[in-house]
Structures are given as structure tokens and as C-alpha cells.
Design a protein around this motif. Structure first.
Motif, PDB file in Angstrom:
ATOM      1  N   GLU A  20     -43.672 -47.344  24.647  1.00  9.10           N
ATOM      2  CA  GLU A  20     -42.591 -48.231  25.099  1.00  9.10           C
ATOM      3  C   GLU A  20     -41.534 -47.462  25.872  1.00  9.10           C
ATOM      4  O   GLU A  20     -41.064 -47.920  26.910  1.00  9.10           O
ATOM      5  N   ARG A  21     -41.170 -46.256  25.388  1.00 10.04           N
ATOM      6  CA  ARG A  21     -40.179 -45.446  26.096  1.00 10.04           C
ATOM      7  C   ARG A  21     -40.678 -45.029  27.471  1.00 10.04           C
ATOM      8  O   ARG A  21     -39.931 -45.065  28.450  1.00 10.04           O
ATOM      9  N   ALA A  22     -41.948 -44.632  27.556  1.00  9.52           N
ATOM     10  CA  ALA A  22     -42.523 -44.236  28.848  1.00  9.52           C
ATOM     11  C   ALA A  22     -42.544 -45.420  29.804  1.00  9.52           C
ATOM     12  O   ALA A  22     -42.250 -45.277  30.994  1.00  9.52           O
ATOM     13  N   LEU A  23     -42.855 -46.601  29.296  1.00 12.59           N
ATOM     14  CA  LEU A  23     -42.901 -47.796  30.134  1.00 12.59           C
ATOM     15  C   LEU A  23     -41.512 -48.158  30.652  1.00 12.59           C
ATOM     16  O   LEU A  23     -41.348 -48.496  31.824  1.00 12.59           O
ATOM     17  N   VAL A  24     -40.514 -48.029  29.816  1.00 15.17           N
ATOM     18  CA  VAL A  24     -39.136 -48.295  30.254  1.00 15.17           C
ATOM     19  C   VAL A  24     -38.714 -47.242  31.280  1.00 15.17           C
ATOM     20  O   VAL A  24     -38.131 -47.570  32.316  1.00 15.17           O
ATOM     21  N   GLN A  25     -39.031 -45.978  31.004  1.00 16.97           N
ATOM     22  CA  GLN A  25     -38.679 -44.891  31.921  1.00 16.97           C
ATOM     23  C   GLN A  25     -39.352 -45.089  33.286  1.00 16.97           C
ATOM     24  O   GLN A  25     -38.777 -44.746  34.317  1.00 16.97           O
ATOM     25  N   ALA A  26     -40.550 -45.677  33.284  1.00 16.24           N
ATOM     26  CA  ALA A  26     -41.298 -45.913  34.523  1.00 16.24           C
ATOM     27  C   ALA A  26     -40.966 -47.268  35.128  1.00 16.24           C
ATOM     28  O   ALA A  26     -41.679 -47.739  36.016  1.00 16.24           O
ATOM     29  N   SER A  27     -39.920 -47.911  34.657  1.00 10.51           N
ATOM     30  CA  SER A  27     -39.483 -49.228  35.162  1.00 10.51           C
ATOM     31  C   SER A  27     -40.595 -50.269  35.107  1.00 10.51           C
ATOM     32  O   SER A  27     -40.734 -51.096  35.999  1.00 10.51           O
ATOM     33  N   GLY A  28     -41.412 -50.188  34.058  1.00 11.05           N
ATOM     34  CA  GLY A  28     -42.459 -51.174  33.863  1.00 11.05           C
ATOM     35  C   GLY A  28     -43.764 -50.861  34.567  1.00 11.05           C
ATOM     36  O   GLY A  28     -44.737 -51.595  34.428  1.00 11.05           O
ATOM     37  N   ASN A  29     -43.818 -49.779  35.310  1.00  9.15           N
ATOM     38  CA  ASN A  29     -45.040 -49.413  36.027  1.00  9.15           C
ATOM     39  C   ASN A  29     -45.964 -48.672  35.064  1.00  9.15           C
ATOM     40  O   ASN A  29     -45.689 -47.534  34.670  1.00  9.15           O
ATOM     41  N   ARG A  30     -47.054 -49.300  34.695  1.00 11.03           N
ATOM     42  CA  ARG A  30     -47.945 -48.732  33.677  1.00 11.03           C
ATOM     43  C   ARG A  30     -48.661 -47.482  34.154  1.00 11.03           C
ATOM     44  O   ARG A  30     -48.928 -46.583  33.359  1.00 11.03           O
TER      45      ARG A  30
END
Length: 70
Positions: A20-30
Motif C-alpha cells: 500500500e505504501r509503495a502504491l501511494v508513493q507511486a501515485s497509484g501506478n502499479r
């Protein structure tokens, strides 16, 4: 009484938070989130599916939920 926390449950919860943190950090880009986590896109999607994170909605800056980008 509280819920029994097993080692396996703790590992799953920790991995979910990491994704979840990585997804938020990537602005939703999986795909970018997979790179942040140091894994391939295929591995990211397989693990996210196993963790029940596919279809996760992220909060946006205006308070509305949005789906992550592919």
C-alpha cells in the motif's frame, strides 16, 4: 478479547502495508510500485492478488477515492 495474532497473520499484514505504501508513493501506478518494491510486474500482480489488494482504491487529493493506474 483481542484477535489472536499469529506470525503468518503478522507477515501478511506487514506485506500489505508495504504494498500500500509503495502504491501511494507511486501515485497509484502499479508498475512503478513494483519497481519501488524491487520486483517484476508479474510478481507484483501475483502477490497483490494473493493479498487481496487488486481493486484497492486510493484516496485522492480532493477526498474522493480513485482506482490505481495500471
Amino acid at each position: 478479547r483481542g484477535t489472536l495474532v499469529t506470525y503468518a497473520n503478522a507477515v501478511v499484514a506487514t506485506e500489505k502495508r508495504k504494498f500500500e505504501r509503495a502504491l501511494v508513493q507511486a501515485s497509484g501506478n502499479r508498475i512503478a510500485a513494483a519497481k519501488i518494491l524491487g520486483m517484476s510486474r508479474a510478481t507484483y500482480f501475483r502477490r497483490a492478488k494473493d493479498l487481496g489488494l487488486i481493486g484497492l482504491k486510493l484516496p485522492s487529493s480532493n477526498g474522493r477515492e480513485r482506482k490505481p493506474a495500471l
